[in-house]
Design a protein around this motif. Sequence first.
Motif, PDB file in Angstrom:
ATOM      1  N   ILE A 120      59.710  14.472  54.986  1.00 32.28           N
ATOM      2  CA  ILE A 120      60.861  14.073  55.799  1.00 32.28           C
ATOM      3  C   ILE A 120      62.126  14.762  55.308  1.00 32.28           C
ATOM      4  CG2 ILE A 120      62.325  12.125  56.453  1.00 32.28           C
ATOM      5  CD1 ILE A 120      59.858  10.344  56.210  1.00 32.28           C
ATOM      6  N   THR A 121      62.335  14.751  54.003  1.00 33.59           N
ATOM      7  CA  THR A 121      63.550  15.338  53.444  1.00 33.59           C
ATOM      8  C   THR A 121      63.480  16.861  53.497  1.00 33.59           C
ATOM      9  OG1 THR A 121      62.551  15.148  51.239  1.00 33.59           O
ATOM     10  CG2 THR A 121      64.038  13.388  51.940  1.00 33.59           C
ATOM     11  N   GLY A 122      64.661  17.470  53.494  1.00 33.99           N
ATOM     12  CA  GLY A 122      64.754  18.924  53.551  1.00 33.99           C
ATOM     13  C   GLY A 122      64.922  19.466  54.954  1.00 33.99           C
ATOM     14  N   GLN A 123      64.718  18.639  55.966  1.00 36.54           N
ATOM     15  CA  GLN A 123      64.841  19.116  57.343  1.00 36.54           C
ATOM     16  C   GLN A 123      66.300  19.119  57.791  1.00 36.54           C
ATOM     17  OE1 GLN A 123      63.793  16.276  60.621  1.00 36.54           O
ATOM     18  NE2 GLN A 123      62.915  15.054  58.947  1.00 36.54           N
ATOM     19  N   ASP A 124      66.579  19.903  58.840  1.00 33.19           N
ATOM     20  CA  ASP A 124      67.924  19.944  59.404  1.00 33.19           C
ATOM     21  C   ASP A 124      68.274  18.613  60.050  1.00 33.19           C
ATOM     22  OD1 ASP A 124      68.294  22.568  58.660  1.00 33.19           O
ATOM     23  OD2 ASP A 124      67.682  23.393  60.602  1.00 33.19           O
ATOM     24  N   VAL A 125      69.550  18.257  59.939  1.00 32.69           N
ATOM     25  CA  VAL A 125      70.079  17.085  60.635  1.00 32.69           C
ATOM     26  C   VAL A 125      71.003  17.600  61.734  1.00 32.69           C
ATOM     27  CG1 VAL A 125      71.404  14.952  60.422  1.00 32.69           C
ATOM     28  CG2 VAL A 125      69.951  15.715  58.523  1.00 32.69           C
ATOM     29  N   ARG A 126      70.780  17.100  62.937  1.00 27.79           N
ATOM     30  CA  ARG A 126      71.538  17.584  64.087  1.00 27.79           C
ATOM     31  C   ARG A 126      72.387  16.472  64.683  1.00 27.79           C
ATOM     32  NH1 ARG A 126      69.112  22.467  65.749  1.00 27.79           N
ATOM     33  NH2 ARG A 126      67.170  22.871  64.602  1.00 27.79           N
ATOM     34  N   ALA A 127      73.503  16.880  65.252  1.00 25.70           N
ATOM     35  CA  ALA A 127      74.326  15.965  66.027  1.00 25.70           C
ATOM     36  C   ALA A 127      73.959  16.130  67.494  1.00 25.70           C
ATOM     37  CB  ALA A 127      75.804  16.262  65.807  1.00 25.70           C
ATOM     38  N   ALA A 128      74.446  15.203  68.320  1.00 25.68           N
ATOM     39  CA  ALA A 128      74.200  15.328  69.753  1.00 25.68           C
ATOM     40  C   ALA A 128      74.691  16.692  70.223  1.00 25.68           C
ATOM     41  CB  ALA A 128      74.920  14.211  70.498  1.00 25.68           C
ATOM     42  N   GLY A 129      73.913  17.346  71.059  1.00 26.60           N
ATOM     43  CA  GLY A 129      74.248  18.701  71.475  1.00 26.60           C
ATOM     44  C   GLY A 129      73.508  19.745  70.668  1.00 26.60           C
ATOM     45  N   GLY A 153      73.819  19.667  58.751  1.00 28.41           N
ATOM     46  CA  GLY A 153      73.430  19.666  57.349  1.00 28.41           C
ATOM     47  C   GLY A 153      71.939  19.456  57.197  1.00 28.41           C
ATOM     48  N   ARG A 154      71.535  19.129  55.966  1.00 29.03           N
ATOM     49  CA  ARG A 154      70.123  18.899  55.674  1.00 29.03           C
ATOM     50  C   ARG A 154      69.948  17.518  55.056  1.00 29.03           C
ATOM     51  NH1 ARG A 154      67.126  23.506  55.997  1.00 29.03           N
ATOM     52  NH2 ARG A 154      65.451  22.676  54.710  1.00 29.03           N
ATOM     53  N   LEU A 155      68.832  16.886  55.374  1.00 32.56           N
ATOM     54  CA  LEU A 155      68.540  15.562  54.832  1.00 32.56           C
ATOM     55  C   LEU A 155      68.092  15.706  53.379  1.00 32.56           C
ATOM     56  CD1 LEU A 155      68.216  12.523  55.271  1.00 32.56           C
ATOM     57  CD2 LEU A 155      65.863  12.963  56.024  1.00 32.56           C
ATOM     58  N   TRP A 206      71.855   4.046  58.617  1.00 30.24           N
ATOM     59  CA  TRP A 206      70.744   4.311  59.527  1.00 30.24           C
ATOM     60  C   TRP A 206      71.126   4.003  60.975  1.00 30.24           C
ATOM     61  CZ3 TRP A 206      66.264   6.836  59.131  1.00 30.24           C
ATOM     62  CH2 TRP A 206      65.369   6.725  60.200  1.00 30.24           C
ATOM     63  N   GLY A 207      72.063   3.096  61.183  1.00 30.94           N
ATOM     64  CA  GLY A 207      72.488   2.764  62.531  1.00 30.94           C
ATOM     65  C   GLY A 207      73.077   3.936  63.291  1.00 30.94           C
ATOM     66  N   GLN A 208      73.449   5.000  62.582  1.00 35.32           N
ATOM     67  CA  GLN A 208      73.998   6.191  63.228  1.00 35.32           C
ATOM     68  C   GLN A 208      72.902   7.139  63.717  1.00 35.32           C
ATOM     69  OE1 GLN A 208      77.050   6.783  63.961  1.00 35.32           O
ATOM     70  NE2 GLN A 208      78.356   5.569  62.622  1.00 35.32           N
ATOM     71  N   VAL A 209      71.654   6.845  63.363  1.00 39.30           N
ATOM     72  CA  VAL A 209      70.542   7.704  63.794  1.00 39.30           C
ATOM     73  C   VAL A 209      70.216   7.401  65.254  1.00 39.30           C
ATOM     74  CG1 VAL A 209      68.107   8.267  63.443  1.00 39.30           C
ATOM     75  CG2 VAL A 209      69.594   7.855  61.469  1.00 39.30           C
ATOM     76  N   ILE A 210      70.204   8.429  66.079  1.00 37.32           N
ATOM     77  CA  ILE A 210      69.881   8.230  67.495  1.00 37.32           C
ATOM     78  C   ILE A 210      68.540   8.857  67.867  1.00 37.32           C
ATOM     79  CG2 ILE A 210      72.287   8.026  68.197  1.00 37.32           C
ATOM     80  CD1 ILE A 210      72.253  10.911  69.075  1.00 37.32           C
ATOM     81  N   ARG A 231      59.263  13.659  63.104  1.00 31.85           N
ATOM     82  CA  ARG A 231      58.850  14.239  61.822  1.00 31.85           C
ATOM     83  C   ARG A 231      59.674  15.467  61.463  1.00 31.85           C
ATOM     84  NH1 ARG A 231      52.712  16.215  60.230  1.00 31.85           N
ATOM     85  NH2 ARG A 231      53.284  17.319  58.322  1.00 31.85           N
ATOM     86  N   ASP A 232      59.986  16.308  62.455  1.00 33.60           N
ATOM     87  CA  ASP A 232      60.723  17.539  62.174  1.00 33.60           C
ATOM     88  C   ASP A 232      62.035  17.620  62.943  1.00 33.60           C
ATOM     89  OD1 ASP A 232      59.615  17.771  64.643  1.00 33.60           O
ATOM     90  OD2 ASP A 232      58.705  19.740  64.323  1.00 33.60           O
ATOM     91  N   ARG A 233      62.547  16.477  63.382  1.00 35.59           N
ATOM     92  CA  ARG A 233      63.812  16.490  64.124  1.00 35.59           C
ATOM     93  C   ARG A 233      64.549  15.174  63.902  1.00 35.59           C
ATOM     94  NH1 ARG A 233      65.832  19.780  67.918  1.00 35.59           N
ATOM     95  NH2 ARG A 233      67.474  18.991  69.292  1.00 35.59           N
ATOM     96  N   LEU A 234      65.749  15.283  63.339  1.00 34.22           N
ATOM     97  CA  LEU A 234      66.573  14.113  63.043  1.00 34.22           C
ATOM     98  C   LEU A 234      67.942  14.319  63.677  1.00 34.22           C
ATOM     99  CD1 LEU A 234      67.182  11.466  61.523  1.00 34.22           C
ATOM    100  CD2 LEU A 234      67.666  12.842  59.504  1.00 34.22           C
TER     101      LEU A 234
END
Length: 274
Positions: free
Chosen positions: A7-16, A21-23, A56-60, A64-67
């Motif tokens: 899970i860790t090490g993957q890219d973290v994306r915002a809407a759009g 950054g990376r988890l 965690w409430g900010q997670v939408i 597995r490979d997309r956060l």
Amino acid sequence: MLLLSRITGQDVRAAGDRVIGRLADLTVLLSQPSGRLLVERLLITRRQAPPLLVPWGQVIGFERDRLTIAEDVEGGDFELREHEIRLVRDVLDTQVVDVVGQRLARVADVVLTRTDAHRLELVGVEVGFGAVLRRLQLEPLGVRVGRDVVDWADIHLTSERGHAAQLACPRSAVHHLDPRGLAALVSRVDTESATEILAVRGPRLAADVVRAAHPSVAERVLRAMPSAHAAQIVAAMSDEHAGRWRERLRRAPGRHFLRSRVWPRRRHVGDVTS
């Protein structure tokens, strides 16, 4: 079943679909009222900006490979709460004590699961050589290596933060062991941690632990404690055992005692980003 290392090490994306950054890590609060160990916050590292510690409430969206997290996310407080730990820093690749199997083992991975409410819940740790092979993607082709998963309720952490958080949390395994179980635990942790375990359980129970432990282990721990605390433990023993221990502690420690070594606990410094 989800594994922390995947899970860790993957890219973290915002809407759009913008990468922010990376988890780097996940946090868990050991004293949640429900008793379930749900992931509380995410540590996100960024190249040219301070890291973010996001609830965690900010997670939408989480696959597995997309956060994906909310666009207007705030970094929040970088201080961990009293019973909060980081799973990568404080658990992964550290030594833990399996208090049921009475063994010291290295954590090859941390096991989580999804809940019906779209949360992640901590359930245990995976140990053993097979887990190491899977993590390094070196598992032999066609060979199925069994999993050795230890339930979270059955482990005591040896990392500095993990050990302290479990001592402070009444639900942790260390608070539910009998004298024999505690004796096995203190024989497998470093001396400083062993003294802290006996101190938090009180003199009367500590006296029973000393009696159940190997004499060399008990002596090592008693000598490392402040003299007043050690005296309280000895005073809680029967007259016969108290007399023996007072005499033993008055003597200089032998060479075998001075050469004794135990596994040191992982230490960290500073705030949550260290």
